[in-house]
Design a protein around this motif. Sequence first.
Motif, mmCIF file in Angstrom:
data_model
loop_
_atom_site.group_PDB
_atom_site.id
_atom_site.type_symbol
_atom_site.label_atom_id
_atom_site.label_comp_id
_atom_site.label_asym_id
_atom_site.label_seq_id
_atom_site.Cartn_x
_atom_site.Cartn_y
_atom_site.Cartn_z
ATOM 1 N N SER A 193 1.045 -1.252 -0.224
ATOM 2 C CA SER A 193 0.525 0.041 -0.462
ATOM 3 C C SER A 193 1.080 1.049 0.179
ATOM 4 O O SER A 193 1.004 1.704 1.059
ATOM 5 C CB SER A 193 -0.900 0.144 0.960
ATOM 6 O OG SER A 193 -1.626 1.051 1.446
ATOM 7 N N ASP A 198 -6.940 4.639 1.228
ATOM 8 C CA ASP A 198 -8.530 5.451 1.233
ATOM 9 C C ASP A 198 -8.470 6.114 0.026
ATOM 10 O O ASP A 198 -8.907 6.449 -0.743
ATOM 11 C CB ASP A 198 -8.276 6.337 2.347
ATOM 12 C CG ASP A 198 -9.373 5.003 3.672
ATOM 13 O OD1 ASP A 198 -8.884 3.772 3.708
ATOM 14 O OD2 ASP A 198 -9.819 5.928 4.657
ATOM 15 N N LEU A 227 -8.451 3.947 -3.456
ATOM 16 C CA LEU A 227 -9.388 3.080 -3.360
ATOM 17 C C LEU A 227 -9.765 4.320 -4.907
ATOM 18 O O LEU A 227 -10.624 3.620 -5.557
ATOM 19 C CB LEU A 227 -10.323 2.840 -2.203
ATOM 20 C CG LEU A 227 -9.911 2.046 -1.456
ATOM 21 C CD1 LEU A 227 -10.572 2.442 -0.487
ATOM 22 C CD2 LEU A 227 -10.035 0.674 -2.148
ATOM 23 N N TYR A 228 -9.984 5.403 -4.676
ATOM 24 C CA TYR A 228 -10.612 5.999 -5.628
ATOM 25 C C TYR A 228 -9.842 6.188 -7.055
ATOM 26 O O TYR A 228 -10.510 6.473 -7.854
ATOM 27 C CB TYR A 228 -10.958 7.522 -5.136
ATOM 28 C CG TYR A 228 -12.243 7.380 -3.958
ATOM 29 C CD1 TYR A 228 -13.755 7.586 -4.459
ATOM 30 C CD2 TYR A 228 -12.393 7.450 -2.584
ATOM 31 C CE1 TYR A 228 -14.674 7.308 -3.408
ATOM 32 C CE2 TYR A 228 -13.140 7.119 -1.785
ATOM 33 C CZ TYR A 228 -13.909 6.980 -2.070
ATOM 34 O OH TYR A 228 -14.951 7.504 -0.605
ATOM 35 N N ARG A 276 -8.209 4.079 -8.065
ATOM 36 C CA ARG A 276 -7.608 3.343 -8.882
ATOM 37 C C ARG A 276 -9.386 3.015 -9.826
ATOM 38 O O ARG A 276 -9.280 2.365 -11.204
ATOM 39 C CB ARG A 276 -7.847 1.943 -8.464
ATOM 40 C CG ARG A 276 -7.291 1.307 -6.932
ATOM 41 C CD ARG A 276 -7.181 0.016 -6.898
ATOM 42 N NE ARG A 276 -5.880 -0.163 -5.887
ATOM 43 C CZ ARG A 276 -5.488 -0.079 -4.609
ATOM 44 N NH1 ARG A 276 -7.088 -0.242 -3.851
ATOM 45 N NH2 ARG A 276 -4.999 -0.407 -4.288
#
Length: 237
Positions: free
Chosen positions: A5, A42, A45-46, A48
């Motif tokens: 990550s 977090d 996540l957007y 991607r």
Amino acid sequence: MAIISQLYATLADLAELGPPFSIIAMKTEAERLRALRAGSADVALYLRKRHTLPLAVLMEEVTPSGLASGSAEASGDPEEAFDAWVRVSTGGAVSGGATAVQVSNDGGYTWGTARTLPSSGAITVGPMTITFSGTLAVNDSVRVRAGVDYSLRQAAVAIAAYKLVYNRGVDPESRDGQELRTLYEDAIATARAIGEDEGRLEGSADATPALDEAGPRWTAHANPWDFVTGGYIGDDT
């Protein structure tokens, strides 16, 4: 070693862009790092939805201070956000093998124990090798920074701060708690906008520039904790 990550913000970013250090200092360095990695995840996540990850990590600066009779160079290839400030705690000729340095990962708020420099002058700090030469004086220093797009760094800090202290040292109903919540929501909105093509990363921030994914930098305040009133968290005046 592969990064599971990617970290978008550092301990120094959290100290400099987040709540006052007196608030985040209630948490250990390990807790702060976990919060930063969670905040970065977090945001990712957007991203991607439209971007190929990981993002490019760009060297920002190698900033010497002092070093009138010495020098410092940095080499390495960080895969995620990086910030290290190295200062001399025991001076002398590097070739003598008796000089020592300390490292700060949080922008100079705290410093690690002294590390003796070998006669080569090279020490490893994370993914970077920092090499001193010549004669060093106490408090000579060099700061090495690398990072991703600044807007994502701000977003990761805001989310990390919220995860770190909201209802875990800061009352959610207090002014500080409400500001934490607002900045958290703004950070999520920024990440969502970039992921949905309503905002764009700086072109050089993308690790796959051949794909049509990037554009002008999406940037908010220089410091996301700087409010319209000029106040900061912890300042009720």
